[in-house]
Enzyme design. Sequence first.
Site, mmCIF file in Angstrom:
data_model
loop_
_atom_site.group_PDB
_atom_site.id
_atom_site.type_symbol
_atom_site.label_atom_id
_atom_site.label_comp_id
_atom_site.label_asym_id
_atom_site.label_seq_id
_atom_site.Cartn_x
_atom_site.Cartn_y
_atom_site.Cartn_z
ATOM 1 N N SER A 25 13.969 25.419 23.592
ATOM 2 C CA SER A 25 14.289 26.606 22.802
ATOM 3 C C SER A 25 13.123 27.579 22.708
ATOM 4 O O SER A 25 12.045 27.356 23.252
ATOM 5 C CB SER A 25 14.735 26.238 21.389
ATOM 6 O OG SER A 25 13.643 25.688 20.680
ATOM 7 N N TYR A 58 17.685 28.985 24.023
ATOM 8 C CA TYR A 58 18.403 29.379 22.814
ATOM 9 C C TYR A 58 17.403 29.557 21.678
ATOM 10 O O TYR A 58 16.279 29.065 21.727
ATOM 11 C CB TYR A 58 19.480 28.349 22.452
ATOM 12 C CG TYR A 58 18.913 26.981 22.146
ATOM 13 C CD1 TYR A 58 18.618 26.609 20.838
ATOM 14 C CD2 TYR A 58 18.644 26.080 23.163
ATOM 15 C CE1 TYR A 58 18.068 25.369 20.559
ATOM 16 C CE2 TYR A 58 18.107 24.834 22.898
ATOM 17 C CZ TYR A 58 17.822 24.485 21.589
ATOM 18 O OH TYR A 58 17.274 23.266 21.321
ATOM 19 N N ALA A 74 10.600 22.626 28.094
ATOM 20 C CA ALA A 74 10.322 23.110 29.450
ATOM 21 C C ALA A 74 10.001 24.600 29.485
ATOM 22 O O ALA A 74 9.222 25.059 30.328
ATOM 23 C CB ALA A 74 11.503 22.803 30.363
ATOM 24 N N ALA A 75 10.571 25.376 28.565
ATOM 25 C CA ALA A 75 10.307 26.821 28.529
ATOM 26 C C ALA A 75 8.824 27.118 28.310
ATOM 27 O O ALA A 75 8.331 28.166 28.736
ATOM 28 C CB ALA A 75 11.146 27.487 27.443
#
Length: 128
Positions: A25, A58, A74-75
């Site tokens: 997120s 998100y 991961a973002a």
Amino acid sequence: MKLHLLKSKIHNAIVTSGDLEYEGSITIDSELLEMAQMIPNEKVLVVNNNNGERFETYIIKGDYGSRVIQLNGAAARCALPGDEIIIMTFAVMDEKEAGSHKPMVLIVDRNNNPKRRHRVGEEDELLS
């Protein structure tokens, strides 16, 4: 026919932190969410202005007034603290709705303080 149009964006936000261990997120200051007309759990497309990378995730609501823009999971590998990003949401609408739709744009400074806001095609509302 249904069209996918820009609903809102936070322009030139600066990544404040990252947490690789979190499930995923982007955490965004809840004041900025309100001003940009975004909501928790809404899907976003994020563009990193420093390296050109694009990714989807998100929204998680951050503390009001904190100016946090934190990438999680991961973002966090897609942008580093200090990178400039654009955060965009989209809406699906029919052609009639699309004809009168005007996306909300929130522009922030290097500290993620809101500078100005406007709907596309309308005049800026100065905020600072």
